[in-house]
Scaffold this active site. Sequence first.
Site, mmCIF file in Angstrom:
data_model
loop_
_atom_site.group_PDB
_atom_site.id
_atom_site.type_symbol
_atom_site.label_atom_id
_atom_site.label_comp_id
_atom_site.label_asym_id
_atom_site.label_seq_id
_atom_site.Cartn_x
_atom_site.Cartn_y
_atom_site.Cartn_z
ATOM 1 N N TYR A 1 13.502 -30.068 -17.191
ATOM 2 C CA TYR A 1 12.953 -29.142 -17.732
ATOM 3 C C TYR A 1 13.108 -29.390 -19.363
ATOM 4 C CZ TYR A 1 11.681 -27.249 -13.444
ATOM 5 O OH TYR A 1 11.515 -27.118 -11.846
ATOM 6 N N ASN B 1 1.207 -21.228 -15.995
ATOM 7 C CA ASN B 1 2.506 -21.965 -15.233
ATOM 8 C C ASN B 1 3.181 -20.842 -14.362
ATOM 9 O OD1 ASN B 1 4.794 -23.438 -14.346
ATOM 10 N ND2 ASN B 1 5.508 -23.985 -16.334
ATOM 11 N N HIS C 1 3.007 -22.728 -5.716
ATOM 12 C CA HIS C 1 2.809 -23.679 -4.625
ATOM 13 C C HIS C 1 2.767 -22.764 -3.187
ATOM 14 C CE1 HIS C 1 4.083 -26.691 -7.407
ATOM 15 N NE2 HIS C 1 5.373 -26.016 -7.497
ATOM 16 N N HIS D 1 2.119 -27.227 -16.096
ATOM 17 C CA HIS D 1 3.558 -27.324 -15.492
ATOM 18 C C HIS D 1 4.411 -28.364 -16.681
ATOM 19 C CE1 HIS D 1 2.839 -25.399 -11.774
ATOM 20 N NE2 HIS D 1 1.616 -26.131 -11.805
ATOM 21 N N ILE D 2 5.550 -28.057 -16.847
ATOM 22 C CA ILE D 2 6.431 -28.627 -17.807
ATOM 23 C C ILE D 2 6.840 -29.828 -17.123
ATOM 24 C CG2 ILE D 2 8.895 -28.684 -18.852
ATOM 25 C CD1 ILE D 2 8.281 -25.701 -18.901
ATOM 26 N N ARG E 1 5.867 -29.534 -3.727
ATOM 27 C CA ARG E 1 5.256 -29.303 -5.027
ATOM 28 C C ARG E 1 3.976 -30.107 -5.515
ATOM 29 N NH1 ARG E 1 9.925 -26.870 -7.808
ATOM 30 N NH2 ARG E 1 11.883 -27.468 -6.869
#
Length: 146
Positions: A24, A75, A81, A101-102, A112
């Site tokens: 991240y 996000n 999910h 999403h990062i 995911r």
Amino acid sequence: MTKTVLILNGPNLNMLGLRQPEIYGRETLADLEALCRDKGEALGLAVDFRQSNSEGDLITWAQEARTKADGLLVNAGGFSHTSVALMDALLACEKPVIEVHISNIFRRETFRHHSYVSFAARGVICGLGPKGYTIALEAMAEILAA
Ligand code: CA2
């Protein structure tokens, strides 16, 4: 009239920069908020930046967007999910949604690879780190100007 973009961040995003930098990155949630505020200012958009670890908060905020926002960046973290309920709220708010999403969720575990949020989204950006949020804000500015 200045348009408002609600930026919703889901569970564990408050941990950004504190753990798992290999996935991240090193920027914190506060850094991400500052980045979005600066980009919003440059684009002439008001940014309402929020994070919660609670699914109910995210659903309530998505519902409120119907009257309080012009578009949403979402996000939803792990709820992306799992949460049909958040998807329903995003659809019901009838505002343009861009999912961010990062990390690149398609280079990660198969669980995911599917996102309920995507079903409610105009577009999806993933894998570009915090820059994904600024790209999404640019796209949202174009959508709201159309
Ligand atoms: O890549 C993303 O932005 C995610 O939405 C992040 C979620 C993950 O569940 C999604 O599959 C993809 C996780 C939120 C961040 O969790 C952290 C946990 C520890 C340290 C830093 C962040």
